[in-house]
Motif scaffolding. Sequence first.
Motif, short mmCIF file in Angstrom:
data_model
loop_
_atom_site.label_atom_id
_atom_site.label_comp_id
_atom_site.label_asym_id
_atom_site.label_seq_id
_atom_site.Cartn_x
_atom_site.Cartn_y
_atom_site.Cartn_z
N VAL A 58 0.83 -1.05 0.43
CA VAL A 58 0.12 -0.38 0.26
C VAL A 58 1.07 0.80 0.48
CG1 VAL A 58 -1.56 0.70 1.46
CG2 VAL A 58 -1.50 -1.05 1.07
N ASP A 59 2.02 1.46 0.49
CA ASP A 59 2.89 2.71 1.03
C ASP A 59 3.74 2.36 -0.51
OD1 ASP A 59 2.12 3.18 3.69
OD2 ASP A 59 3.69 2.15 4.00
N THR A 60 3.56 1.54 -1.04
CA THR A 60 4.49 1.30 -2.76
C THR A 60 3.86 2.48 -3.40
OG1 THR A 60 3.89 -0.25 -3.32
CG2 THR A 60 5.56 -0.16 -2.12
N TYR B 141 1.30 5.10 -2.36
CA TYR B 141 1.40 5.96 -1.71
C TYR B 141 2.69 7.00 -2.68
CZ TYR B 141 -2.31 5.31 1.50
OH TYR B 141 -3.91 5.23 1.71
N SER B 142 3.72 6.22 -2.68
CA SER B 142 5.45 6.82 -2.47
C SER B 142 4.58 7.17 -4.38
CB SER B 142 5.94 5.77 -2.21
OG SER B 142 6.24 5.45 -1.10
N GLU C 93 3.10 10.60 -4.91
CA GLU C 93 3.73 11.43 -3.90
C GLU C 93 4.62 11.90 -4.90
OE1 GLU C 93 4.10 10.56 -0.27
OE2 GLU C 93 2.37 10.52 -0.02
N THR D 278 -0.18 14.79 -3.05
CA THR D 278 -0.03 14.13 -2.41
C THR D 278 -1.16 13.49 -1.30
OG1 THR D 278 -0.04 16.38 -1.31
CG2 THR D 278 2.15 15.32 -1.57
N GLY E 15 -3.71 2.74 10.00
CA GLY E 15 -3.22 3.18 8.78
C GLY E 15 -2.25 1.62 8.02
N THR E 16 -1.22 3.02 7.49
CA THR E 16 0.18 2.07 7.21
C THR E 16 0.67 3.07 8.39
OG1 THR E 16 0.41 3.60 5.32
CG2 THR E 16 -0.74 1.86 5.27
N PRO E 17 2.61 2.35 7.72
CA PRO E 17 3.68 2.68 8.44
C PRO E 17 3.16 4.81 7.63
CG PRO E 17 4.19 0.68 8.09
CD PRO E 17 2.99 1.27 7.49
N LYS E 18 3.34 4.23 6.43
CA LYS E 18 3.08 6.08 5.66
C LYS E 18 2.08 7.07 6.17
CE LYS E 18 4.54 7.63 1.40
NZ LYS E 18 5.92 8.92 1.76
N ARG E 19 1.23 6.28 6.17
CA ARG E 19 -0.39 7.54 6.04
C ARG E 19 -0.56 6.61 7.78
NH1 ARG E 19 -2.53 9.27 0.85
NH2 ARG E 19 -0.61 10.09 0.11
#
Length: 107
Positions: free
Chosen positions: A2-4, A6-7, A10, A15, A59-63
Amino acid sequence: MVDTIYSAVEALGCTNIPIAFTGSGWPSYGTGDNAYVANMENAQMYNNNLIKRVLSNIGTPKRPGKSMEVFIIALLKEKMKGGDETERHFGLFYPNKTLVYPVNFYH
């Protein structure tokens, strides 16, 4: 994973775009190379943990603390679906509306 996403979004300069994750799930039966991991125990664990995580809003580590919109890949087993046998076994319910395995929708 999931964070990949988001990255990557971004990195394009976006954002605050909400992202919905569609088609997450685990098969309860499989053949060939999928047979050892596509089983009811793994499917039950994956789907119950997915529901628990989504409902917890951790959420996730990024969010952290952000809710996620996630859709389970199939509600019904699809015995007429083409392709590999494993593809027919992502559903949480049989066509007669009974659960394939226990699922906790209310963590």
